[in-house]
Design an enzyme around this catalytic site. Sequence first.
Site, PDB file in Angstrom:
ATOM      1  N   LYS A   1       0.827  -1.205   0.000  1.00 35.23           N
ATOM      2  CA  LYS A   1       0.000   0.000   0.000  1.00 35.23           C
ATOM      3  C   LYS A   1       0.862   1.256   0.000  1.00 35.23           C
ATOM      4  O   LYS A   1       0.665   2.159  -0.809  1.00 35.23           O
ATOM      5  CB  LYS A   1      -0.925  -0.007   1.212  1.00 35.23           C
ATOM      6  CG  LYS A   1      -1.700   1.281   1.409  1.00 35.23           C
ATOM      7  CD  LYS A   1      -2.479   1.251   2.712  1.00 35.23           C
ATOM      8  CE  LYS A   1      -3.071   2.612   3.027  1.00 35.23           C
ATOM      9  NZ  LYS A   1      -3.805   2.625   4.323  1.00 35.23           N
TER      10      LYS A   1
ATOM     11  N   ASP B   1      -6.311   0.223  -0.284  1.00 38.28           N
ATOM     12  CA  ASP B   1      -6.574   0.363   1.138  1.00 38.28           C
ATOM     13  C   ASP B   1      -7.938  -0.273   1.416  1.00 38.28           C
ATOM     14  O   ASP B   1      -8.482  -0.992   0.569  1.00 38.28           O
ATOM     15  CB  ASP B   1      -6.526   1.835   1.565  1.00 38.28           C
ATOM     16  CG  ASP B   1      -7.648   2.645   0.941  1.00 38.28           C
ATOM     17  OD1 ASP B   1      -8.427   2.101   0.123  1.00 38.28           O
ATOM     18  OD2 ASP B   1      -7.761   3.841   1.278  1.00 38.28           O
TER      19      ASP B   1
END
Length: 221
Positions: free
Chosen positions: A129, A147
């Site tokens: 991420k 996310d």
Amino acid sequence: MILNPPADWNAFFSSLRILTRDAPVPSINQVAGEIPDPFRVLISTIISLRTKDEVTIAASERLFARADTPGHILNTPESEIAELIFPCGFYKTKAVTIRTVSQLLIERHGGMVPDSFDALTALPGVGAKTANLTLGLAFGIPSICVDTHVHRIPNRMGWIASSNPEETETDLEQILPREFWIEINSLMVAFGKTVCVPVSPWCGKCPFFEDCPKAGVKKQR
């Protein structure tokens, strides 16, 4: 697993931009928009993990006012870094990570943030991420940052059926045109915080209501 993605991605993203145009800008997008410095983007992303946007912005501003390069970070005591980024989640652990990352950037990359996924994820505290968000926002390299919103919403809308963020990233890479890879995160974050919220989404406000199977939705508004 690929299920039923939109037939017209341009139309979908145009609608999503209009729907979220008044939503708050996600914290890292705000950092990147003010000063598009890869180091600031990387460190702010580390600070942001499990931390609200408003806390991330304030903590990042305090830290960068004191130290905004790897060298400056190493000249700042760990305890002071922790104080500057408090009350972000796990601020003491993140202070250690920020100093360690800064040290490795100097040792391995001449004090520069690398622009490759493998080099970024080799740094402590930098997962997929964080790496993808840094590549996209700091370098303009097409990368899908998955996310909680980017994972939840495509599954809810029936584009894909994935059980974890890694599968979601792989599936989205197959169906999403590269021109939308960077943008999908900020738009989904805004959409996921204002309309397609985790519990009891505002389906009555959503322009995609009729085509959305609402997978997993038990209650809607």
